[in-house]
Design an enzyme around this catalytic site. Sequence first.
Site, PDB file in Angstrom:
ATOM      1  N   LYS A 149      13.485   2.369   2.945  1.00 14.97           N
ATOM      2  CA  LYS A 149      13.534   1.003   2.436  1.00 14.97           C
ATOM      3  C   LYS A 149      14.548   0.231   3.271  1.00 14.97           C
ATOM      4  CE  LYS A 149      14.102  -1.417  -2.012  1.00 14.97           C
ATOM      5  NZ  LYS A 149      14.471  -1.225  -3.438  1.00 14.97           N
ATOM      6  N   SER A 181      10.988  -3.032  -6.366  1.00 11.14           N
ATOM      7  CA  SER A 181      11.152  -3.695  -5.090  1.00 11.14           C
ATOM      8  C   SER A 181      10.886  -2.803  -3.871  1.00 11.14           C
ATOM      9  CB  SER A 181      12.580  -4.238  -4.999  1.00 11.14           C
ATOM     10  OG  SER A 181      13.506  -3.158  -5.042  1.00 11.14           O
ATOM     11  N   SER A 195      13.000   0.176  -9.396  1.00 13.94           N
ATOM     12  CA  SER A 195      12.436  -0.180  -8.095  1.00 13.94           C
ATOM     13  C   SER A 195      11.873   0.974  -7.274  1.00 13.94           C
ATOM     14  CB  SER A 195      13.476  -0.922  -7.253  1.00 13.94           C
ATOM     15  OG  SER A 195      13.573  -2.255  -7.678  1.00 13.94           O
TER      16      SER A 195
END
Lengths: 491, 99, 485
Positions: free
Chosen positions: A76, A151, A175
């Site tokens: 990420k 996310s 997330s």
Amino acid sequence: MSGPAPWRLSAREVAAAVRDGSLSPGDAADAGFAGPGARFEGEVHALLASDASARKAAAARVPRDGVLAGVPVLLKDNLCTVDHPTTCGSRILEGWRSPYDATVVRRLREAGAVVVGKGNMDEFAMGSSTEWSAFGPTRNPYDPSRVPGGSSGGPAAAVAYGLVPVALGSDTGGSVRQPAAFCGVYGLKPTYGRLSRYGLVAFGSSLDQVGVFARHVGDVAEVYRAVAGSDPFDASMLEGPAPDVSGWAAGVRGLRFGWPANLWREGVDGAIVAALERAASWLERAGATRVPFEFLPGAFAVAAYYLLATAEASSNLARFDGVRYGLRMRSDELATLYTRTRGAGFGPEVRRRILLGTYALSAGYHDAFYLKAQRARTRIAHEYAAAFARCDWMLMPVTPSLPFRLGEKTADPLAMYLSDVFTIGANLAGIPGLSVPMGLEASGLPVSVQLVGPADAEPVLLRAARALEAEGDERNIPPGHEKEFAWPGKR
Amino acid sequence: MAIDRAEAARIAELARLDLPESELDRVAAQLSQVLDFVARLDELDLEGLEPTAFAPPHAALRADLPDGRTLEPGAATASAPEAEFGYFIVPPVVENLEP
Amino acid sequence: MAWEAVIGLECHVQLRTRTKMFCGCPVAYGSEPNTNVCPVCLGLPGALPRTNAAALAFALRLGVALGCTIRAESVFARKNYFYPDMPKNYQITQYERTLCEGGALPLAREGGGRAIALTRIHCEEDAGKSFHPERQGDRRWSRVDLNRAGVPLLELVTEPVLRSPAECAAFLTELRRLVRWLGVSDGDMEKGQLRCDANVSLRPTGSTTLGTKTELKNLNSIKGVERGVAAEIARQTALLDAGERVRQATLLYDADHERLAVMRMKEHAHDYRYFPDPDLPVLRVSEAQRAEATAASPELPWAREARYRDALELPAYDAAVLTESRDLGDYYEACVPPGEPKLASNWVMTEVMRVLKTRDWSVAEWAARVPAPRLRELLARVAARELPGPVAKQVFAWFLEQDGSVAELLERHGVRVAGGDEELLPIVRAVLDENPGPVAQVLAGRDATFGFLVGQAMKKSGGQAVPQVLQRLLREELAARTPRP
Ligand SMILES: [Mg+2]
Ligand SMILES: [Zn+2]
């Protein structure tokens, strides 16, 4: 080499093949880009940065005896890396290159993993759909009109479509688990303080935890083992070694799982309720006992979370000011340099949360909001502790709905926030949660369930997830949806 | 709990965020909506509960020794939008003085 | 109306640690800009703080010395405000649950031995430095150096109990001596290692309510504190005498021009939005750490100063000078020969301190060259009247350049000290025999001529006699020659 294409292999299979010399780390890293990458990436947009030369250089340095030797990983974009930019999906950090690797990234590299790129995300991890990325949304590989969750939507989608077998995300309020559920992969949010946050760009420091995506339970365990454990650079970690997850395949006989059915009595998609029932029966078949009880509704957790996480974020994101790195808007005046840089550099959701957090901490409101939310956090942790006195883990939904459509919730922040109603509690209590794919439902979308346990219950969660993985196979995917896809089936 | 336009502007100033005039009302309304939702915390019995600020209890302190992270000369300002002679450059920092 | 000043001080003490408060970067003064920095103290994305154990130990040492209540669990908080010196745009400090509370600093000399009550002491990180506007044509800009960002500080806040500029100066002087004494800070105000702000208000003499206070910043020398506070008292007095009100304000004292300037502040500039720093665990002080700080606590400077005055019977001036630093006091005590505190004081305050000054040496550097036992041997022989003054001074000078005991040095340089009576008596007798005139004068009561005889005897001894011994022998011999009535 014969057999399945390298991108279909599990991380453990890749590492074994690299160790015995039948697969080169370079080929392993390229495989996902050539096959599924070519087919899906253009539409899905899971990647923010992928530097082929950095990938090659990393592959050339792989220690061949590492437990993750040659395993391609996607990170990420809020995990700092020296060989790829780290943008957090934000204009304010566009092109920024960290002079250091996050501790978990360093550990992955030491174990032999090859960082192949950075995954798309909601800006600064604020969002539940990856629509708030400044660099365009990621789409769900099962249905490009739908969101991958967020996310950590980029890493989740990439693991799902087969770019990489494993990826790291971060989970502040769900997330990792929520996009894992929307993309039909495993997603582990570990116990707070077990994975170093050093080099994870902070959102809500007391809630943030690095998490693991994989298509196999065993891979989750292997990656967790490689990255977990104390770090002298993170003072917020728990003392002592991380729990040993090597027994992930030990089964669940004699264990008890909580069944807080009041949580999904209303407002939860029928396919998810059906998946919960299916999971419960599989667990019972594997020798575990169902313990029904009532649990505190998640809306309280959401309320406390949106004060605490935003309060911390308002302070954490103050450093992005155009002085030392990142975007700077020109101005002759310091005050306007700050306001313009931050106004232009942050997207609408980040601005909204900074404002909310600033408000919650500001003079006159601190006690009514921030302090009350901290007390609520204590209460919520007590609720979990009471529940875990009666069971080894709880079975519950990850999300109230299946993947929603792009644009469906962007105009209504509260509706977006409520998609995390089942995941946020674990962050507030600092306990682990694991999103477990239960196959595809009738419309072809992934459906998942969540396992939540007390602190350091990762071994138990992985055993339960493995029990479900072992029970499930293609027969559990509704007929007509066995289409050829990255989804490798349950092994 | 309603946040009005003026309040939204005050918070934006505190947070050093340039908020377009056109956005003020919308943001104020959205924040108010979230605060209304958050008001449900009043339904929880929080009597006698200590606030939880951070999850982990007590980590050992750091020995007073170098830790190898100090950057090479020049590295600190390498990604700065503006730097000169090793310094970060900013618009004039002046104390606002009245004689 | 007569006005009384009510002053509280906020002092920042830079700790003498090797590395910064929350990272391993060196604490160094005068390095190239932005070279003592890392991801943590630069506030890079993803970096996290970890507390320096030495900073806590120093804080405890000061807290124990000042009699503070030490909290078993204190909390680091974030103070949020935007400033280019502050990389994270928040400062890690302590707010509600600070490490030390209460305590007092006694002012041994001024103020009749008043103890200045403290509100609290807490740990925090320093900010960097900005160098104020450069100009080139229309363009103006500032430079920022973050080398100092993250350096450990203690903030020490007094109750509003100081009453005069002189008392403020005395407080700072005493605080500086203490932090150096304890080894927790070098306390060099020029280098910003000790900084001070003052809160000043006036009230009618005898009143107990507090007037409106102003905050005075930038008091970066002891003189500056004294003059700045005096200037602000004068300013407020003039306002009140004219029937005007004092407005709450922050003022900067410009030491170069000796004047005050008011800083304009936005109305909500002070909304710091403090909250506990989630990156840092509770700062826990164990019983063992507290005991260690207490055990490590030496005799405090004011106590030692009193002992020098009372037990050693030194003049107040000597006691003050010798306790200026612990090294100096320790050195002094180690070179006092039995029963001769004043002799040692004289030598340390004149001879030793002269060398320190001319060579710019620390006491430690001096002591490395001339260990206290060496000086004590010399002083013991002076006290025993075994060495004439010039010889003793000569030996002292040799100490600086050469090794060896007093006897070895004398031997090496062929200096013979005519010390004993049996050696000097023949000389004394010869001088008396050779100078019948002066002898007669002395015997007739002209004591002024006695000095002439001493000089003659000294000359005859080749300068090697101890004057006091010569004098005694001369007196005895003269007495023997006095005609009996
Ligand atoms: Mg301070
Ligand atoms: Zn540093």
